[in-house]
Design a protein around this motif. Structure first.
Motif, PDB file in Angstrom:
ATOM      1  N   THR A 182      64.013  49.162  10.672  1.00  0.00           N
ATOM      2  CA  THR A 182      64.976  47.894  11.177  1.00  0.00           C
ATOM      3  C   THR A 182      65.696  47.792   9.525  1.00  0.00           C
ATOM      4  OG1 THR A 182      63.550  47.201  12.667  1.00  0.00           O
ATOM      5  CG2 THR A 182      65.417  45.823  11.858  1.00  0.00           C
ATOM      6  N   LYS A 183      67.194  47.797   9.685  1.00  0.00           N
ATOM      7  CA  LYS A 183      67.740  47.000   8.441  1.00  0.00           C
ATOM      8  C   LYS A 183      67.338  45.673   7.957  1.00  0.00           C
ATOM      9  CE  LYS A 183      71.923  47.714   8.115  1.00  0.00           C
ATOM     10  NZ  LYS A 183      73.547  47.696   8.433  1.00  0.00           N
ATOM     11  N   ASP A 216      75.188  49.477  14.279  1.00  0.00           N
ATOM     12  CA  ASP A 216      74.107  50.052  14.320  1.00  0.00           C
ATOM     13  C   ASP A 216      73.403  49.872  15.786  1.00  0.00           C
ATOM     14  OD1 ASP A 216      73.644  51.201  11.532  1.00  0.00           O
ATOM     15  OD2 ASP A 216      74.161  49.019  11.281  1.00  0.00           O
ATOM     16  N   SER A 233      64.114  50.590  15.644  1.00  0.00           N
ATOM     17  CA  SER A 233      64.921  49.812  14.838  1.00  0.00           C
ATOM     18  C   SER A 233      65.229  48.289  15.145  1.00  0.00           C
ATOM     19  CB  SER A 233      66.239  50.464  14.365  1.00  0.00           C
ATOM     20  OG  SER A 233      66.366  51.654  13.734  1.00  0.00           O
TER      21      SER A 233
END
Length: 343
Positions: A182-183, A216, A233
């Motif tokens: 995950t960002k 995203d 994510s």
């Protein structure tokens, strides 16, 4: 000859006595181990399953219940299916539905995946709101001016919600697996959809989806919590938590045509990384009930560099929303145009 026989008898008796003492010590050792790993029978005081908005402890992240008795117990399940089924039957009888839900949440599990567990960390005193076991500080002065703020911790797989600096809710999550992390960083809530379809597979239904990284396609939503980071994510949540956050957070406001953003939604922060291959963080509670706690200082250090931007976006959104409301009210007050009758 008689002396030799007496000596042999004496030695045999001595060896037998030593063996008995050794066995007794081993039995006592096993008994002590079982006592250490068996949950206590203390009767839990079940509180109403709601958010404790008035539970505020100034600049302190230590859970009150853990200061009181300081223990979590281990509910250990054997590998044998029949024995495991029997123990789960005991587990189901020992705890109420709300208590089981709370215990599974502490272990980052949903009911669907509970049988994957070989050990459950169980608090000696069960608070079904989970607020007594919060790893997040109850109060953050740095967020006192921020009306809504959501934070996700990668290291402990948990999220927290703050309103004007007070923690109002927290819970478990399952974030991106090692190959699809995950960002992290500061972002803002974008759009939401009550039932979204995953772009990875059309078979994956995502209830209460709330996007936070638009390009995203990353957001939070309800999906399986298997007890470790497992998503592609996104930030998986229990259904009740996903539903609550769906109503709580504010969306963006787009300009006419929808191509650009006029105002951003609720501030969201994702931070840290998971200790891949290590011991699950919540298992450490068995040794130290405060092991998962994130200090006020650590949280402040992360948030402070972003607070100016968060407040600026919050003020802008309020102005945009107020102007939209004013425009709608003006339109509603305008007299309707009379119809022209054709002669």
């Amino acid at each position: 000859m008689k002396n030799i026989s007496v000596k042999k008898a004496f030695l045999s008796t001595l060896l037998f006595s030593i063996l008995l003492v050794s066995c007794k010590k081993e039995i006592e050792k096993i008994s002590d181990t079982l006592k250490d790993t068996t949950p206590t029978n203390e009767t839990a005081v079940v509180e109403q399953d709601s958010i404790k908005k008035d539970s505020v402890v100034q600049k302190e992240s230590m859970p009150p219940a853990m200061q009181e008795d300081g223990f979590y117990n281990a509910f250990i399940f054997p590998k044998d299916k029949k024995l495991k089924d029997s123990l789960f039957s005991i587990f189901n009888k020992k705890y109420t539905e709300k208590e089981r839900y709370a215990i599974l949440a502490l272990n980052r599990l949903d009911s669907k995946n509970k049988r994957n567990a070989d050990t459950l960390v169980v608090p000696a005193k069960i608070d079904t709101t989970l607020m007594e076991y919060s790893p997040f500080p109850m109060q953050l002065d740095v967020l006192s001016g921020v009306k809504k703020f959501v934070i996700f911790s990668y290291p402990i797989q948990a999220y927290g919600v703050y309103s004007n600096g007070s923690l109002v809710k927290w819970g478990p999550t399952s974030m991106g697996k090692k190959t699809a992390k995950t960002k992290t960083g500061l972002t803002f809530a974008n759009w939401k959809k009550q039932l979204a379809i995953s772009t990875v597979s059309s078979e994956w239904k995502l209830p209460y989806n709330f996007n936070i990284f638009n390009l995203d396609g990353i957001g939070w939503h309800q999906y399986d919590l298997p007890g470790y980071p497992a998503s592609h994510s996104c930030l998986r949540l229990l259904k009740n938590d996903a539903k609550w956050l769906y109503s709580y957070a504010d969306t963006w406001v787009l300009n006419p045509g929808g191509a650009t953003t006029k105002a951003r939604g609720t501030a969201v922060m994702v931070f840290g990384d998971y200790k891949w291959g290590g011991r699950k963080p919540w298992r450490k509670l068995l040794d130290d009930p405060n092991s998962n706690n994130i200090s006020v200082e650590e949280m402040t250090k992360m948030i402070e560099p972003n607070i100016e931007k968060i407040l600026k976006e919050q003020d802008n959104r309020e102005k945009v929303v107020d102007s939209i409301k004013a425009a709608k009210a003006q339109i509603e007050q305008m007299p309707q145009t009379a119809k022209t009758v054709v002669p």
